[in-house]
Structures are given as C-alpha cells and as structure tokens.
Design a protein around this motif. Structure first.
Motif, PDB file in Angstrom:
ATOM      1  N   SER A  51      17.565  54.013 -62.298  1.00  0.00           N
ATOM      2  CA  SER A  51      17.351  52.567 -62.240  1.00  0.00           C
ATOM      3  C   SER A  51      16.706  52.071 -63.520  1.00  0.00           C
ATOM      4  O   SER A  51      15.816  52.705 -64.089  1.00  0.00           O
ATOM      5  CB  SER A  51      16.439  52.255 -61.044  1.00  0.00           C
ATOM      6  N   GLY A  54      14.780  49.382 -63.804  1.00  0.00           N
ATOM      7  CA  GLY A  54      13.398  48.997 -63.538  1.00  0.00           C
ATOM      8  C   GLY A  54      12.472  50.191 -63.671  1.00  0.00           C
ATOM      9  O   GLY A  54      11.404  50.114 -64.290  1.00  0.00           O
ATOM     10  N   ILE A  55      12.895  51.312 -63.104  1.00  0.00           N
ATOM     11  CA  ILE A  55      12.068  52.518 -63.184  1.00  0.00           C
ATOM     12  C   ILE A  55      11.976  52.981 -64.640  1.00  0.00           C
ATOM     13  O   ILE A  55      10.931  53.455 -65.084  1.00  0.00           O
ATOM     14  CB  ILE A  55      12.643  53.635 -62.273  1.00  0.00           C
ATOM     15  N   MET A 111      11.862  51.053 -67.215  1.00  0.00           N
ATOM     16  CA  MET A 111      10.843  50.225 -67.865  1.00  0.00           C
ATOM     17  C   MET A 111       9.442  50.674 -67.459  1.00  0.00           C
ATOM     18  O   MET A 111       8.508  50.617 -68.263  1.00  0.00           O
ATOM     19  CB  MET A 111      11.045  48.753 -67.482  1.00  0.00           C
ATOM     20  N   ALA A 112       9.292  51.107 -66.212  1.00  0.00           N
ATOM     21  CA  ALA A 112       7.983  51.606 -65.773  1.00  0.00           C
ATOM     22  C   ALA A 112       7.637  52.884 -66.532  1.00  0.00           C
ATOM     23  O   ALA A 112       6.487  53.093 -66.930  1.00  0.00           O
ATOM     24  CB  ALA A 112       7.984  51.862 -64.265  1.00  0.00           C
ATOM     25  N   PHE A 161       4.308  53.100 -68.837  1.00  0.00           N
ATOM     26  CA  PHE A 161       3.335  54.154 -68.533  1.00  0.00           C
ATOM     27  C   PHE A 161       3.151  55.082 -69.719  1.00  0.00           C
ATOM     28  O   PHE A 161       2.033  55.453 -70.085  1.00  0.00           O
ATOM     29  CB  PHE A 161       3.808  54.951 -67.309  1.00  0.00           C
ATOM     30  N   LEU A 204       6.581  57.421 -57.500  1.00  0.00           N
ATOM     31  CA  LEU A 204       6.779  57.109 -58.913  1.00  0.00           C
ATOM     32  C   LEU A 204       5.560  57.502 -59.747  1.00  0.00           C
ATOM     33  O   LEU A 204       5.687  58.131 -60.804  1.00  0.00           O
ATOM     34  CB  LEU A 204       7.070  55.605 -59.058  1.00  0.00           C
ATOM     35  N   ASN A 205       4.374  57.139 -59.272  1.00  0.00           N
ATOM     36  CA  ASN A 205       3.195  57.422 -60.061  1.00  0.00           C
ATOM     37  C   ASN A 205       2.979  58.921 -60.234  1.00  0.00           C
ATOM     38  O   ASN A 205       2.624  59.393 -61.317  1.00  0.00           O
ATOM     39  CB  ASN A 205       1.972  56.769 -59.402  1.00  0.00           C
ATOM     40  N   LEU A 220       5.281  60.296 -62.877  1.00  0.00           N
ATOM     41  CA  LEU A 220       4.793  59.997 -64.224  1.00  0.00           C
ATOM     42  C   LEU A 220       3.596  60.875 -64.582  1.00  0.00           C
ATOM     43  O   LEU A 220       3.511  61.394 -65.701  1.00  0.00           O
ATOM     44  CB  LEU A 220       4.441  58.507 -64.308  1.00  0.00           C
ATOM     45  N   SER A 248      13.387  49.786 -57.736  1.00  0.00           N
ATOM     46  CA  SER A 248      12.067  49.605 -57.138  1.00  0.00           C
ATOM     47  C   SER A 248      12.206  49.307 -55.653  1.00  0.00           C
ATOM     48  O   SER A 248      11.390  49.746 -54.845  1.00  0.00           O
ATOM     49  CB  SER A 248      11.324  48.444 -57.811  1.00  0.00           C
ATOM     50  N   ALA A 278       7.172  46.845 -62.739  1.00  0.00           N
ATOM     51  CA  ALA A 278       7.801  47.868 -63.571  1.00  0.00           C
ATOM     52  C   ALA A 278       8.087  47.249 -64.922  1.00  0.00           C
ATOM     53  O   ALA A 278       8.828  46.267 -65.024  1.00  0.00           O
ATOM     54  CB  ALA A 278       9.102  48.351 -62.921  1.00  0.00           C
ATOM     55  N   TYR A 311       3.428  50.507 -62.777  1.00  0.00           N
ATOM     56  CA  TYR A 311       3.861  51.923 -62.834  1.00  0.00           C
ATOM     57  C   TYR A 311       3.737  52.650 -61.504  1.00  0.00           C
ATOM     58  O   TYR A 311       3.609  53.872 -61.476  1.00  0.00           O
ATOM     59  CB  TYR A 311       3.088  52.706 -63.912  1.00  0.00           C
ATOM     60  N   THR A 312       3.676  51.947 -60.420  1.00  0.00           N
ATOM     61  CA  THR A 312       3.658  52.592 -59.108  1.00  0.00           C
ATOM     62  C   THR A 312       4.284  51.666 -58.086  1.00  0.00           C
ATOM     63  O   THR A 312       4.031  50.463 -58.094  1.00  0.00           O
ATOM     64  CB  THR A 312       2.222  52.951 -58.663  1.00  0.00           C
ATOM     65  N   THR A 313       5.098  52.232 -57.228  1.00  0.00           N
ATOM     66  CA  THR A 313       5.619  51.470 -56.096  1.00  0.00           C
ATOM     67  C   THR A 313       4.828  51.783 -54.834  1.00  0.00           C
ATOM     68  O   THR A 313       4.875  51.043 -53.861  1.00  0.00           O
ATOM     69  CB  THR A 313       7.100  51.819 -55.851  1.00  0.00           C
ATOM     70  N   GLU A 314       4.099  52.899 -54.852  1.00  0.00           N
ATOM     71  CA  GLU A 314       3.441  53.372 -53.634  1.00  0.00           C
ATOM     72  C   GLU A 314       2.130  52.638 -53.364  1.00  0.00           C
ATOM     73  O   GLU A 314       1.802  52.326 -52.230  1.00  0.00           O
ATOM     74  CB  GLU A 314       3.132  54.873 -53.746  1.00  0.00           C
ATOM     75  N   ARG A 315       1.352  52.374 -54.450  1.00  0.00           N
ATOM     76  CA  ARG A 315      -0.014  51.924 -54.237  1.00  0.00           C
ATOM     77  C   ARG A 315      -0.091  50.534 -53.594  1.00  0.00           C
ATOM     78  O   ARG A 315      -0.854  50.338 -52.653  1.00  0.00           O
ATOM     79  CB  ARG A 315      -0.812  52.003 -55.537  1.00  0.00           C
TER      80      ARG A 315
END
Lengths: 711, 711
Positions: free
Chosen positions: A411, A413-414, A416-417, A421, A529-530, A533, B559, B666, B688-692
């Motif tokens: 993706s 978007g990911i 860019m993350a 990061f 995701l975090n 990374l 995302s 992101a 940089y996180t989708t979870e938090r």
C-alpha cells in the motif's frame, strides 16, 4: 521413499475419474492409505455372510460391519451399520441384517458388499488433513479431534510436503499438545507415529495434486501408534492455473537491473511543479543518482537541464528502467515502446488499473510486459528507493540515511508511513519499494534480490496477500537462513480480510494458514505496523544471540518486573543464574539488591555499578543477551548511563564479544536523547516502555531460532 | 435469600470442627449443598443392606454405592465403591460386598455406612468452585471439566458474592462457552441453572468464611439442569488477618488534607544542592505551591529564605503534611513528633525499609503512624504531585501541564517514566503519586479521593500487588461508573511474579484471578507500560461513545485494512453501513472508492473530501465513533488535514454532537506536528501506527461498556 506404491494410488484415482466421481469410497480410501503406509484399521470387503464371518475371525477383535454401496450415502439411516460385532456367528448375522435393511431402504441399490472393519478407539482422537489453499497450494493440517477443539480452533498448518521434524513440530505445536504428551498422568501418545502419518499425507497430496481434500478424522493416537479410523478423499474437478514462473537467474538479473540501473527514463517527465513527472525528475537528480536520466515527453526538448525525448525508442543507448508518470490510458502505448527498446524494468506509478476496477487495462499492460519480457513494478505505487545508488525514483522526497534495511509495501499509505518513520528515527535503509497491484514483480522477486544484496541485512514487508505463496515461502526459507525477514500481513482477521478484498481485489487467505506457514518459512511476523517498523530498525543493529540465556540488569525493581513479564510474553528464557555467577554479580550491588534474574542493582547506584554489572553480563560466556532497565537518578543521569553502556560494549566488541543488548529507560525527557545515543551505538533502547525493547529482542530470537543459529 | 438454611450449614460445620477435622465427608457436603439448594444426586446413607435396597428402589435408577468411613480416604482402593447398581437385590449385594472389602482393607475402621447415590452423567462436565485468595478473599471459579480444559486453563474467576447476571457472565465468559451453548448441533445446556449454582456457591462461602475451599467437580450440565456429582469442602485451619479498615469519610478527609494541604513541613530540609531535602524544598517553592512551607532541620535557622524549625513540634499552627527526606533510621523519632503534633499525613520518601529487608523498621513506623492516626504514603517513594495546588512534593522536577489524569505507581522507576512521558507528550495531569512499599496509604485510598476530585477525570495506576483487593474492587466498582480507571498490573506471569516477590516482598496473585476480577471491577487493564501511558493520555480527551457503531474513513486503503484488523483485535464493531448512508458517503468519494466500512475515499482526494465525509460521519446519529486513516499527499498535506478535522469537530460540538474520533497518520515527518495539533483538539492521533489509536478507542469502549454507559 521406497515405502510408497504410487502405481496403486494412480490406479484408484483413475478408476474414480473413469466413473466420473470426485470422491472416493471408504475401501478406495483405504487402498490409498495402504499404498502410502498410513495405518488404518484392519478390514476387508465381504460379499457373502461366510466371508464376513471369516474376516471377523481373522481380525480377532470386535468389528464394525458397514454397507458399501454407491447408491447409499447415509449408511446409518439405511440401517447399514452394525457395531461391536464379536465373533464369526455375530458377523454372519450382521451381514444378513445389513443386506435386508439396505434392500428395504432402497430396493434397487447396487450393493458392493459389507465392509468388516476392526473397531479402534482409545487414546486421543486427532485429525490429520490436507487441503489446497488458494495462496499456498497443498497444505497439511493437524489438530485434536472433538467438539471442544473445533470450538477452540486449536489447529496448525504447514506447507506440503514436509519432513519428519517439521511434522513433529506440528504435533507439539498445538496449544493442547500437553494432552498428547501425557497431561495429568495419562499415558503419552506415540508422537512419532502421528508425525509419520502427517508426513505421509503431505507426500501423498504432493505426489497426486489432483487430491484436493484429504481428511483422516479421527485418527486414534495412543502409546501403541496412530490409526486412521476414517478417511475422506476429494478430487479436483477443474484445473488450477499455475502462476508464471521465472528462473532464479532471470529474476536476479532483472532485479539487479532494476536496483542498479545504468540509465533511467522518466516517461511523462515534466518541468511543471506539482506534477508527478516533475517530482520524479527532481528526486532522481537531487537524490544524487549518478546514472543517465532521460526525460521522455513528446512536447518538450529539454526538462530540468536534460535533453528530452519524444519516446523511449528515441533514447540513444540502453535504458534499464523506465519510470512511468503518465495517466493510465497512455501506459499501453508507452510500455510497448519500452518493450521494443528492450527496457528491463518498468516502474508503474500510475493508478487507474485493477484497484479502481479497471482489470482489463491491467491485463492489457501485463500482456504487453510479458510479450516483450519487461518486468513491471506496480502499477499504483509511489515508486522505489535504492540508497546504495542514491536512486530515488518516487514522487515523495529523497531519503539518504543509508543502512541495512530494505522495506516494501503493498500500500502507498503504508509506504509513506515507512518513509516518515525512517526519517524521524534516522533508520539506515537500503531500499523502500512500492508493490501496489503486484501485476508482475512481487515479494519473492524482491527477496531474491535482497538475499544476494550485500547492502541489505534485513527485509521488512507489508503485504495484504501473496500472489504465489509457495514461491514466497521457498525464497524466504532460503533467505531467512542468512538475513531476517519481517512480514506485516494485513487483513489478518475476517473483518480485515473484507477490507482487503475491497481494496486490491485480493482474497486474503485464512490467517491461521498464513501465520503457521510464514513461521515455517522462518519469517518473523510483526503484529502491527509499528512493530514492523521497530523490528526493521532494531534487528540489523543486534548481533545474533548464541544461546537462550537472557539476563535482565535493572536499576528499577519495578522495571525488572515489567521486563520479566515482557520476556515471558515474547518467549524469552530468563537465565537461571548459577551460584558462582550470582556471587560475582552480588559483589557489585548493595546487599539488599536482588541478585537472581532480574539482577536488581537498586535505584541509587553510581555509574560504576551499572558499568561493572553490564561488563560482567557481557564477559560471562554463559549469558547470551542482556536487557537493561535504567532508572533516571541524579547519581547516574541518562547520558552518563548511555555513554558508559556504549563504552563497555565497545570494549567487549574489541575483545570479540558481541551480544544483543536492549534497554528500557525510565526517566524524565533526557532519556530520549540517551536512547538516540544508544541506538547509534547498536543498543536497541526506548524510553517510557518496557515492552518494546524486549519485543525487538524477541523478534531477533524468533528469527535466529528459525534459522537454526542458536545451539 | 429465603431459600437458604444457614442453621443447617452451621450445624454441619460445628460438628466437623468439634471432631477436629478440616474437611467434610461426602454426606456432610451434601447436607451443605441441600441447605443452599445446590442440586446434587439423590442419595441416602444405608446402615443395613435392607436400607440400601430401599434407597435404591426409591431412587428408581442405577445407583453408585460408596463406603462412608472417616478412616477410609481412598474409597476405590479399599474396594469401597460399586457403580451401576440396578435394583434392590443388587443394592443389597453391593452393601455386603463393600462392608466385607472395607473390613479386609482396614479391620478396625469405624464405618458410618454406605452411601447409595443416583448415578448422574450426560451433558457437559463443568467445574464450579470457590477459594480464598490472598488478595481478594473469597472468589468463585467456573470452567469446563476434563483434561483438555485443565491443560488449556480455560477458567474464569469472580469476587464472591455475586448476583445472577454476573454468574451468567462467567458461564458465557470462558473461551469454550460455545460448547455449553450447543456448538455443532449439540443440545445447549441450561446456562441459567449453571449460573444459579455459581451464585449459590458464592453466597455460601460468603456466609461461612471459614469455608476455605469449595469444589463441585464435576457438575453435569445439560438441557435439564445442573447437578453436582461430587462436592469437596475444606475449612480454614487458622484465622486470617483482616486488613485495617478506615471509613469512607475518614479516608476522604485524610486524602483531602494530603492533596490540598494548608501547610507542608519538610523533615530534613536542606540548603545543600543534591540532597533530597533540598530538591523537595526547591520543587515546593518553584512549583508555585501557595500554602505554608516549613523546613525542619535541627542544625539550621533558615533554609531557602524560610524559617527552619528543629522539630515539627516547634512549627506554629497546624501542619497538614510532613514530607520526610531523612535517612530511614531517623524516621521513627521524627514521625513520633509528627504524631504528637497532629500531622494528618506523612510522605515517606526514604528507602531502607521492607524493600531492603528491614521489615522491622517498617513495622515500627507503621505502629507509630497507627498510634497517632497519621496516614502514611510510602516509604520508598519519589513523593507526589497534585497540580491543582501547584504541589510538587518530590525530589524530581516540577510538572505544570494541568489536566484530568491522575497517575500512581508502586515503583519509583515507573514513576519517573510517567513523568518523562507526561512532559514529552504535554499530557494534562492532576496528580502523580508514588506508593512504594504501601505500608499504609494504598490504591483504594487514592481512588476514593480521585472519585470525588473534580480535577480528575481518569486514573491510571501501576501496581505489583494489592494489599486489600476487596477494598480496591469495591472502590473501583463505584469509581469506574463515573471515570475510567486504567491499571497496569505488573508481575502478570510466573516469571514476572518471581521478580515481584524479590522486589517488594509482595506475593503477586495469580494473574488470571487479577484479570477477571479487575474486569469485574470495571477497570481497563493495560497490557504494558506504554499502553497505560497512552490510555491515560487519550481517554480523558475522548467523549464517551453512545453506541457500538464504529466507522473507518481512510484515504489509504492499506491503512483501512490494518485499522480493520486493529478493530477486531480491540473488540470494536465495524458498523454495517445501511444503504442510504452508504449512498450519502458515495456522493463524496470517487466512483472507484470503496464505500462500505472502511470507507476508502482513495488517496488523491482534496481536503473537501475528508471534510465532507468526516462531517457526515459526525452528523449521522447512527454512527458512534470515527477512526480516520490519513495518507500524506501533496493535495491534502498533514496540517491541512489536521486543521480541517479540528474545524469539523468544533462545528459538530457547537451543535451538541460529540463523538470519539481517533486517527492514524501515514506520511512523512510533518504528520508528527499534525498529530500534536490533533491531540490539542481532542483527536487521539498517532503517526506510523494503525494499532495505537484503535487501542485507545478500544480502551474507552471497554470502560464505557463496563460502566453501563452504552445502550
């Protein structure tokens, strides 16, 4: 495997096919099992009452008698099953009864006979199966039988075929494995016998890919072996498409051209700020790429000081990579030009293909690429970075912290993350690659390159699906022996999978299958995701641990407790400190400090206490990894701790000692700077968390164990 | 409860005690069950063969016959059990056989008789039990019987007594609950009947605290009810110490004085930099505390411009709080002075008590404090902050971002991590309190204050143990109806628990007991330190959701998939979007964007698309919470997204609409600034996180559900 009789199986399957069936009868199933040495109850087909009696006598145990008829599917309903038949007379009577019942049930049924089968039972009921997964092909499954486990979904999968050790890992890999190992004083089952059945099933479905489903349910597993009481075999009804395969050499050659191009053409290059074709040109030039850059634009003579060409075909000399920055509708013609020119790789930034529902246009460009042998990245991507070449073929911004991590994302978007990061943490990166629709180049192509790329020490991949799971596993299995591969598999849940299919049209496989098979491939799966990374950032910094003995040294008892919790959560082993080592540590810490593990040096200690205990932890060869818990005090401020830690580590490295060290820093905001300093000195260090440093160490251990690097 | 016969139970227990026993025989167990209406098999005691025959006839079903003798513990071994006894004659024969066997086994055994018991079975075997937990006192347990579940540890606990609804939540709260609810076509068990048994057991052990252990194993649960086939009851052999109890009024009065003191004395105040007594003085003065500050030091006349006194007793006027900054050995005398002076609360910074093995000294100061009615915080702490009073009674540094979160920690290291995290994230804090050895003031004292403190909207607590679990639960149950309480329970694993006991001498309870009972109290448990801090930061910013319908609006499809995964992990419900609402969203997004949920507005959209879809999400009353997935593009840069989101939210709030909104950003590093801006505008946003962000929303939901605030 000399034990198998493939001809016998071929004969059964051909017979079934000849009759236009796609499932096997029980006797046919038994013939297949017999051919592969899969233990089943002793049995035979009786076509007279006397034969039934003879069979029962031979078996010498209570038997079950069951009607065999292609016209009777529900045997019990038809009165076609009698169990607990003991002895010859009883068998004769059962035969007659079953035949009478069957005729009453369906007068015109064609009756093959009555199956006389040894009654098995006792021990634990387990299930061994195989299925054909859309992503991975043939996979085997193992679990405990019964309603409870079906409810709790305690089942495990592997790619078929597998060897005995891998099969054994399935038997002990389910949550309830203890039940088979003799929980609460029960007699343990013969785990090797179960593993042997799994291995044979995996071989069978590999040898005969037309077997789409294979179920042994239940298998009775006891101390004396494993016997499959029931077998169900289904055959494929249609051909499955095989993914396009490139040779390793071809993949490597093409990926080498993609990553180390001598010249790059930008199709749709532009002078106009805000245009993608302008951003790509700027990033190539400003990023410092030293190869030739050829802008392609039919309406310009020069772009950003470089001579522009109307078509790729007009460029003098070879073009290794063409980066596309034109609307989707212009892609086919330009790609054809690239094909004719002999361009090795096309980087398809444009969107407007399968992801917007235009599968037709995507199929068209895939056809063109295949016709001319152009390897294609994308479409629908941000482009890619390869820092050893200062290559920034994206519409984002250049990235210049070189290092050992390659990252890929399905993706944008990911992606860019990843970029944000990486920049904020100063993560050393070799490559960042967008995969988008993955119409051609996919994860295993890139893995093949990174495996052979000396600039890359670790790979992290975000993916929503795998186009060819088997090729991925094969490449990853080879790669992960040398370098860690971290995977963030999105769409892990039903709900997530639903979003995946609306996003890329990809059907995300069952997550449990992915989970087990990625582990089988030696991949470290990131839960989010975090984590992906942070693993990517930390893994290349840590040396490979040489053993399982982890020691916590902490200034804060409270951190020690939380770090211990984290160790358990990550499957790390807190070393049982031997008395002499305990004594050595105690020499440095106050009498009320707690030795043992965690080693609690207590909060008010000067730098020398940290220094002495860390040095001892590094120098004692029985310890394999250190987790440090720092507590901010006036006596030992954060930067003092960071510097002393880096110094002691450098001294140890000078002596040839290199162990993974991670740290949790509890304190006021100065600990942030201390963490940055520690990261620069190859200590994975975080403020305000006890979980994250241990999670990164846990990921390193998971990789090293799977790679067979830990004694 | 009119159904219970406490007198009957009292009689049984007194008889058992009179005989010097600590366990009940089976018939005694049945009498206890009968008295509380707990169903057991029909049975009776036969003292002759004829009585045995008569009982078997009355029961009218197969029975089991079992020896009853205080001298025979292993009945089966003694040949004292015959099962499947059908009819009067068989019962007579069984009686004679059992007596003969018993005499052969132990000639001098005193034989009470033979128990004739209805044989029960069928349905599912479950276990209902009660035990006396060191932390929580009487707790009830429920699980499925059998080796599998004992291996998988699928069991749940609650504080006793409980009501029917809470008991029902246990029955459906185990992992394998489906088995009881009729998985795979099996007949569902009568869940109410099971819950009724649990409730009665909880009442019984509450009414008779001397029952230390109570086991019904197995209970046969079927569609026709729940019958306990075996009962085991153990009695306490010694008295348990009851924790000291203060009245609610006394606690509140003392805590109010502690947090809002009119005057503070610093015992061991110093002019010398680097001394704790100097840091405390500086922090009190520089922090801006407006009450009186009295340095106490026998060797000084003035410290930091304030008149110093030789002893607390010399201070004119009342002293509400005395902060101790002297070595441990000087504490008893100084504390006695405080007691005589009538000081309300002593803040014991010094270490050197139970945590270093000096339990004696700790007991001594507790004795002094109790004698004079001084409430004592610590010892072995960093002190405490209460920002509404600008009160910084610590040796750390002042903290001045006022806000709604109160945090406490048992460990000083964790306290420093709280301070650093709060400072770096600009978290608005009402209080930070160190609890250390918790020799007196503990979590429930502080909760009682925070419950009534208008400056506190949320409480987060790090703890390794609870001195009085029951008092904590009672306070938390009341408090969590109004304000969220987040708990980080350290020592959650065996390994962690080991570290806990070496740290504070506190025996950490079994984690599963903590987990279930903290949930029963409405507490949100944080899985780790970082989560505790992030929940504390985010929960007060989010309004309480009014329902379960969560909608994801995302610019990055990738995302969206990860956010969906996170929703499932957090137990959030992605709303099934009704057709009219789907159509309304579709009006704003490109035709190839994916409506449904996640709503994928696609990556290249201008600010107006984010704005319109977020506004619709806020204004449609069927949606209860929003999760935003932002993708950094040139068209909608990070700060533009942040500002438009804040604007749309402000507009909605002006109309009286307030829903929880969280965001995952992101993009490149500019997203960090955008997240800060969003946090300032009450959007919980992370880069940089989708979870938090989803985890914080999940925590808010867990609290709101437990508090009964969601319809």
């Amino acid at each position: 495997m000399s034990e198998v009789d493939t001809a016998a199986v071929r004969k059964v399957l051909d017979e079934v096919r000849a009759e236009g069936r796609d499932s096997l009868t029980a006797p046919e199933g038994k013939r297949v099992c017999d051919a592969y040495g899969i233990p089943t109850p002793r049995e035979g087909l009786a076509t007279t009452a006397d034969e039934a009696a003879k069979l029962a006598e031979e078996i010498g145990k209570p038997v079950a008698a069951k009607i065999v008829s292609p016209d009777i599917l529900h045997k019990t309903e038809a009165g076609g099953v009698v169990i607990g038949v003991d002895g010859a007379d009883a068998a004769r009577a059962a035969y007659d009864e079953i035949l009478a019942n069957a005729k009453a049930y369906k007068a015109d049924a064609s009756i093959t006979g009555v199956q006389i089968q040894e009654m098995v039972g006792g021990g634990q009921e387990v299930i061994v199966g195989a299925t054909t997964d859309g992503t991975f092909g043939k996979v085997v499954a193992f679990g405990l039988g019964g309603v409870l486990v079906e409810v709790l979904k305690d089942v495990t999968f592997r790619l078929a075929p597998l060897d005995t050790a891998e099969a054994r890992s399935m038997v002990t890999g389910i949550q309830a494995a203890e039940v088979l190992q003799g929980a609460r004083g029960a007699e343990p089952a013969d785990l090797d016998a179960i593993a042997d059945v799994i291995r044979k099933v995996s071989q069978l479905v590999t040898d005969f890919p037309e077997i789409s489903e294979f179920d042994l349910n239940p298998v009775f597993a006891s101390a004396s072996g494993a016997v499959a009481a029931d077998v169900r075999i289904l055959l494929e009804t249609e051909e499955r498409a095989q993914p396009v395969q490139h040779s390793q050499e071809d993949i490597l050659a093409a990926m080498n051209r993609l990553m180390n191009p001598r010249s790059v053409a930008v199709v749709g290059a532009s002078d106009q700020a805000g245009k993608i074709g302008n951003s790509v040109m700027k990033n190539l030039i400003n990023g410092g790429y030293q190869g030739e850059i050829h802008p392609i634009n039919p309406k310009a003579d020069e772009i950003m000081g470089r001579k522009a060409y109307k078509s790729v075909g007009d460029v003098p000399g070879d073009v290794d990579v063409a980066v596309f920055a034109v609307p989707a509708k212009f892609v086919p013609a330009a790609l054809t030009e690239c094909g004719k020119k002999g361009v090795t790789a096309a980087v398809m930034i444009p969107s407007g293909f399968a992801e917007t529902g235009n599968q037709e246009l995507q199929d068209e460009i895939v056809g063109i690429a295949n016709e001319y042998g152009v390897r294609m990245l994308g479409p629908n991507i941000y482009g890619y970075y390869y820092t050893p070449q200062n290559l920034c073929a994206t519409f984002c911004t250049p990235y210049d912290v070189k290092g050992g991590v390659a990252l890929t994302s399905q993706s944008g978007g990911i992606g860019m993350a990843i970029l944000g990061f990486a920049r904020t943490t100063k993560m050393g990166v070799s490559a960042i690659v967008g995969l988008g629709n993955k119409s051609d180049v996919d994860e295993d192509d890139l893995l093949t390159f990174f495996e052979n790329d000396d600039n890359t020490q670790c790979v992290a991949m975000h993916l929503e699906d795998l186009k060819d799971g088997r090729a991925f596993v094969e490449t990853a299995q080879r790669m992960t022996k040398k370098k860690p591969v971290v995977v963030l598999k999105a769409g892990r849940t039903d709900m997530g999978a639903r979003a995946a299919s609306s996003h890329t049209g990809a059907l995300a496989g069952d997550d449990k299958v992915y989970d087990d098979i990625l582990r089988q491939a030696g991949v470290v799966r990131a839960p989010g995701l975090n984590e992906m990374l942070e693993y990517a950032r930390g893994l290349p910094l840590l040396p490979t641990p040489q053993g399982e003995n982890v020691v916590i040294i902490t200034g804060a008892g409270g951190s020690g407790v939380l770090l211990s919790d984290a160790c358990v959560a990550e499957g790390l082993s807190l070393m049982d400190i031997p008395p002499d080592l305990d004594e050595s540590f105690r020499a440095f810490i106050p009498p009320f400090g707690a030795a043992g593990n965690p080693i609690d040096i207590t909060g008010g200690e000067p730098p020398s206490t940290y220094e002495a205990t860390i040095r001892l932890g590094l120098e004692d060869p029985r310890i394999h990894a250190l987790i440090l818990g720092y507590w901010h005090t006036i006596v030992t401020p954060p930067m003092v701790f960071a510097e002393l830690t880096a110094k002691v580590l450098a001294e140890a490295r000078a002596k040839g000692i290199d162990k993974p060290v991670v740290a949790s820093l509890a304190g006021d905001t100065e600990v942030e700077q201390a963490c940055d300093y520690l990261f620069e000195h190859r200590v994975v260090a975080y403020p305000y968390t006890t979980e994250r440093p241990v999670a990164v160490l846990g990921a390193k251990y998971r990789w090293a164990r799977a790679a067979g690097l830990i004694g």
